[in-house]
Design an enzyme around this catalytic site. Structure first.
Site, PDB file in Angstrom:
ATOM      1  CG  ASP A  99       0.025   0.089   2.561  1.00  0.00           C
ATOM      2  OD1 ASP A  99       0.834   0.163   2.557  1.00  0.00           O
ATOM      3  OD2 ASP A  99      -0.747  -1.006   4.100  1.00  0.00           O
ATOM      4  CD  GLU A 116       1.133  -7.070   3.279  1.00  0.00           C
ATOM      5  OE1 GLU A 116       1.496  -7.614   3.478  1.00  0.00           O
ATOM      6  OE2 GLU A 116       0.686  -5.556   3.200  1.00  0.00           O
ATOM      7  CD  GLU A 149       0.658   4.558   4.565  1.00  0.00           C
ATOM      8  OE1 GLU A 149      -0.619   4.979   5.030  1.00  0.00           O
ATOM      9  OE2 GLU A 149       2.328   4.910   4.864  1.00  0.00           O
ATOM     10  CG  HIS A 165       6.675   4.440  10.227  1.00  0.00           C
ATOM     11  ND1 HIS A 165       6.467   4.057  11.000  1.00  0.00           N
ATOM     12  CD2 HIS A 165       6.183   4.804   8.728  1.00  0.00           C
ATOM     13  CE1 HIS A 165       6.019   2.196   9.640  1.00  0.00           C
ATOM     14  NE2 HIS A 165       5.856   2.568   9.062  1.00  0.00           N
ATOM     15  NE  ARG A 168       2.689  11.364   3.323  1.00  0.00           N
ATOM     16  CZ  ARG A 168       4.868  10.814   3.306  1.00  0.00           C
ATOM     17  NH1 ARG A 168       5.004   9.296   3.975  1.00  0.00           N
ATOM     18  NH2 ARG A 168       5.331  11.073   2.771  1.00  0.00           N
ATOM     19  CG  HIS A 199      11.071   6.241   9.301  1.00  0.00           C
ATOM     20  ND1 HIS A 199      11.303   6.775   8.567  1.00  0.00           N
ATOM     21  CD2 HIS A 199      10.503   5.572   8.601  1.00  0.00           C
ATOM     22  CE1 HIS A 199      11.134   6.573   6.705  1.00  0.00           C
ATOM     23  NE2 HIS A 199      10.156   5.214   7.414  1.00  0.00           N
TER      24      HIS A 199
HETATM   25  C1  UD1 Z   1       6.045   5.005   3.529  1.00  0.00           C
HETATM   26  C2  UD1 Z   1       5.276   3.792   3.225  1.00  0.00           C
HETATM   27  C3  UD1 Z   1       4.359   3.613   4.526  1.00  0.00           C
HETATM   28  C4  UD1 Z   1       5.353   2.501   5.214  1.00  0.00           C
HETATM   29  C5  UD1 Z   1       6.764   3.368   5.517  1.00  0.00           C
HETATM   30  C6  UD1 Z   1       7.178   1.956   5.883  1.00  0.00           C
HETATM   31  C7  UD1 Z   1       4.187   5.911   1.335  1.00  0.00           C
HETATM   32  C8  UD1 Z   1       3.083   7.114   1.648  1.00  0.00           C
HETATM   33  N1  UD1 Z   1       4.230   5.850   3.137  1.00  0.00           N
HETATM   34  O1  UD1 Z   1       6.363   5.790   4.955  1.00  0.00           O
HETATM   35  O2  UD1 Z   1       3.281   3.062   4.271  1.00  0.00           O
HETATM   36  O3  UD1 Z   1       4.794   2.146   6.379  1.00  0.00           O
HETATM   37  O4  UD1 Z   1       7.313   4.032   3.409  1.00  0.00           O
HETATM   38  O5  UD1 Z   1       8.867   2.759   6.551  1.00  0.00           O
HETATM   39  O6  UD1 Z   1       4.942   4.887   0.932  1.00  0.00           O
HETATM   40  N2  UD1 Z   1      14.126   8.909   4.333  1.00  0.00           N
HETATM   41  C9  UD1 Z   1      15.640   8.353   4.950  1.00  0.00           C
HETATM   42  N3  UD1 Z   1      16.220   8.167   4.140  1.00  0.00           N
HETATM   43  C10 UD1 Z   1      15.511   6.444   4.039  1.00  0.00           C
HETATM   44  C11 UD1 Z   1      13.645   6.667   4.606  1.00  0.00           C
HETATM   45  C12 UD1 Z   1      13.370   7.575   4.077  1.00  0.00           C
HETATM   46  O7  UD1 Z   1      16.293  10.017   5.126  1.00  0.00           O
HETATM   47  O8  UD1 Z   1      15.853   5.302   3.898  1.00  0.00           O
HETATM   48  C13 UD1 Z   1      13.221   9.912   4.720  1.00  0.00           C
HETATM   49  C14 UD1 Z   1      13.273  11.822   4.030  1.00  0.00           C
HETATM   50  O9  UD1 Z   1      13.479  12.139   4.237  1.00  0.00           O
HETATM   51  C15 UD1 Z   1      11.880  10.793   3.259  1.00  0.00           C
HETATM   52  C16 UD1 Z   1      11.062  10.835   4.932  1.00  0.00           C
HETATM   53  O10 UD1 Z   1      12.819   9.977   5.277  1.00  0.00           O
HETATM   54  O11 UD1 Z   1      11.160  11.651   3.150  1.00  0.00           O
HETATM   55  C17 UD1 Z   1       9.874   9.961   4.526  1.00  0.00           C
HETATM   56  O12 UD1 Z   1       9.819   8.913   3.869  1.00  0.00           O
HETATM   57  P1  UD1 Z   1       9.177   8.025   3.133  1.00  0.00           P
HETATM   58  O13 UD1 Z   1       9.249   7.104   1.955  1.00  0.00           O
HETATM   59  O14 UD1 Z   1       7.742   9.500   2.142  1.00  0.00           O
HETATM   60  O15 UD1 Z   1       7.739   8.209   4.021  1.00  0.00           O
HETATM   61  P2  UD1 Z   1       7.801   7.063   5.312  1.00  0.00           P
HETATM   62  O16 UD1 Z   1       7.095   7.803   6.255  1.00  0.00           O
HETATM   63  O17 UD1 Z   1       8.859   5.970   5.493  1.00  0.00           O
HETATM   64  N1  UDP Z   2      11.934  -3.076  10.789  1.00  0.00           N
HETATM   65  C1  UDP Z   2      13.570  -3.050  10.911  1.00  0.00           C
HETATM   66  N2  UDP Z   2      14.375  -2.397  11.929  1.00  0.00           N
HETATM   67  C2  UDP Z   2      13.518  -1.522  11.669  1.00  0.00           C
HETATM   68  C3  UDP Z   2      12.232  -1.545  11.981  1.00  0.00           C
HETATM   69  C4  UDP Z   2      11.711  -2.270  11.569  1.00  0.00           C
HETATM   70  O1  UDP Z   2      14.283  -4.186   9.621  1.00  0.00           O
HETATM   71  O2  UDP Z   2      14.678  -0.273  12.393  1.00  0.00           O
HETATM   72  C5  UDP Z   2      11.205  -3.917  10.072  1.00  0.00           C
HETATM   73  C6  UDP Z   2       9.874  -4.868  10.789  1.00  0.00           C
HETATM   74  O3  UDP Z   2      10.531  -5.722  11.406  1.00  0.00           O
HETATM   75  C7  UDP Z   2       9.270  -4.817   9.652  1.00  0.00           C
HETATM   76  C8  UDP Z   2       9.318  -3.727   9.142  1.00  0.00           C
HETATM   77  O4  UDP Z   2      10.741  -3.389   9.158  1.00  0.00           O
HETATM   78  O5  UDP Z   2       9.568  -6.386   9.024  1.00  0.00           O
HETATM   79  C9  UDP Z   2       8.105  -2.577   8.975  1.00  0.00           C
HETATM   80  O6  UDP Z   2       8.665  -1.755   8.089  1.00  0.00           O
HETATM   81  P1  UDP Z   2       8.122  -0.418   8.998  1.00  0.00           P
HETATM   82  O7  UDP Z   2       7.319  -0.176  10.331  1.00  0.00           O
HETATM   83  O8  UDP Z   2       8.931   0.965   8.287  1.00  0.00           O
HETATM   84  O9  UDP Z   2       6.788   0.070   8.227  1.00  0.00           O
HETATM   85  P2  UDP Z   2       5.546  -0.487   7.830  1.00  0.00           P
HETATM   86  O10 UDP Z   2       5.094  -1.988   7.981  1.00  0.00           O
HETATM   87  O11 UDP Z   2       4.827  -0.016   8.526  1.00  0.00           O
HETATM   88  O12 UDP Z   2       4.623  -0.286   6.946  1.00  0.00           O
END
Ligand code: UD1
Ligand code: UDP
Length: 371
Positions: A98, A120, A134, A207, A209, A240
């Site tokens: 999602d 999924e 999502e 984490h 949004r 995160h």
């Molecule tokens: C995204 C997904 C969410 C999922 C989450 C998993 C969308 C809209 N949201 O949200 O469904 O639960 O990933 O973690 O697709 N960033 C870094 N390095 C990284 C990753 C992220 O710097 O490796 C920072 C960036 O500044 C970015 C911010 O995190 O702008 C947010 O990342 P983004 O993918 O936009 O949203 P998530 O909250 O991670």
């Molecule tokens: N996870 C990880 N390292 C961390 C936190 C989470 O590997 O520091 C793993 C966790 O076991 C799960 C996945 O990341 O498999 C969940 O990711 P996240 O919470 O970012 O996203 P969501 O599932 O909410 O979309």
């Protein structure tokens, strides 16, 4: 003739759950040409997973930028994937779950008349603002997905209720269990074990949004109160990479010694700590699926969940984001053994760890026997 399948993902959880599927596809060389494309919606958090599972994408769109918006992600994935689909002309595109990567990569395939398989599929809250965006993303993909791989009966029923073609829906279990089987016992020690000592460990992640801002501040206040009230707990919070969360965390926890704020853990260390933990507090989706099979009680820091299977299994308790509620639910779990043991039985609503094999067999059957 071989069929060409492109698996597209971009974030940490998608990568963890698509990794076992990539591995099974790669073993089926006589049937499939398997192409992995990452969008790079995540960067460091994605690389961690690719390294652990030794996955080498053919394409990486590298779209991530600091404080990216939903517009940025959707735009860049949509156009980026168009170019890749044009170059590769795949028989099937597989997306997961999602995220914005999921939605935009699937939409690009739809615009080009390429079949989409949704891994999924069928999770729902039926509130498009929780989780945001999502719930919209996964519902939208369901409108045109040719194959829906539902993890459970309940998710299959959601799709049937929505009028989706029953022949397009397959119950497979969740590939998260396939991944967990390879990760959960991989480490015997972690660098944090000594610090934890004999304390009861709370593993915290937050984490989403829709939790950024006030809800997250409420959660953090509740956590601080727990540290004051219960003196044998320690908390590990792998943070995160989102910079907005970093600012909030610094404001709240800079003087606390029994909470360790650390960078995102690789999945092997995260699962090791999950096994060592007493309880988990999280707004994550994937963690809600992993916890039941590890028998770890989870306080879900959200008002609603698309994973009611874990609530029914007794592992998950929805606490919302109200400070008093989060504090009270956690305190009850930490102080009442009966409540704790009721929630800590290992149950697995998400399959037997063979979801990826099932998905690949279904695809083989659908693409070859009906060709
Ligand atoms: C995204 C997904 C969410 C999922 C989450 C998993 C969308 C809209 N949201 O949200 O469904 O639960 O990933 O973690 O697709 N960033 C870094 N390095 C990284 C990753 C992220 O710097 O490796 C920072 C960036 O500044 C970015 C911010 O995190 O702008 C947010 O990342 P983004 O993918 O936009 O949203 P998530 O909250 O991670
Ligand atoms: N996870 C990880 N390292 C961390 C936190 C989470 O590997 O520091 C793993 C966790 O076991 C799960 C996945 O990341 O498999 C969940 O990711 P996240 O919470 O970012 O996203 P969501 O599932 O909410 O979309």
């Amino acid at each position: 003739m071989k069929k060409k399948v492109i698996l597209v993902f971009g974030t940490r959880p998608e990568a963890i759950k698509m990794a076992p599927l990539v591995k099974v596809f790669e073993k089926e060389k006589s049937f499939f040409e398997t192409i992995v494309c990452v969008t790079g919606q995540h960067k460091e958090m994605l690389t961690q997973v690719l390294d652990i599972f030794k996955i080498r994408p053919k394409y990486n769109l590298e779209i991530m930028k600091k404080n990216q918006t939903l517009f940025d992600i959707n735009n860049e994935v949509l156009i980026g994937m168009k170019n890749i689909y044009e170059a590769e002309n795949p028989d099937l595109v597989l997306v997961h779950g999602d995220t914005s990567t999921t939605y935009a990569a699937a939409l690009a395939a739809f615009y080009m008349n390429i079949d989409v398989g949704h891994v999924e599929a069928g999770l729902r809250t039926y509130n498009v603002y929780e989780p945001f965006p999502e719930e919209f993303n996964r519902q939208a993909v369901s409108i045109f997905a040719k194959f829906n791989f539902s993890p459970t009966k309940r998710t299959q029923e959601n799709l049937l209720r929505e009028g989706k073609n029953p022949k397009s829906i397959f119950i497979t279990g969740n590939t998260v269990i396939d991944a967990l089987q390879t990760t959960k016992d991989a480490l015997k020690h972690s660098q944090h074990d000594e610090w934890i000592g004999n304390s009861r460990l709370i593993l915290l992640t937050c984490h989403r949004r829709e939790n950024l801002g006030k809800p997250m501040e409420n959660i953090f206040r509740a956590v601080k109160r727990l540290l004051k009230e219960v003196n044998d707990i320690k908390i590990i919070y792998p943070l995160h990479k989102n910079p907005i969360i970093h600012e909030l965390v610094e404001d709240h926890f800079s003087n606390e010694t029994r909470i360790k704020i650390i960078p995102p853990l690789d999945v092997l260390e995260f699962h090791h700590l999950m096994k060592k933990s007493y309880i988990v507090m999280t707004d994550s989706g994937g963690i809600q699926e992993e916890a039941p099979s590890l028998g770890k009680p989870v306080i879900v820091l959200r008002n609603t969940t698309e994973r009611p299977e874990g609530v029914e299994a007794g592992t998950l308790k929805l606490a919302g984001t109200d400070e008093n509620n989060v504090f009270n639910v956690a305190l009850e779990l930490l102080s009442n053994q009966t409540t704790y043991f009721k929630m800590s039985r290992a149950i697995n609503p998400y399959g037997d760890g063979n979801a990826s094999k099932k998905i690949v067999n279904i695809i083989k059957n659908e693409l070859f026997s009906k060709a």
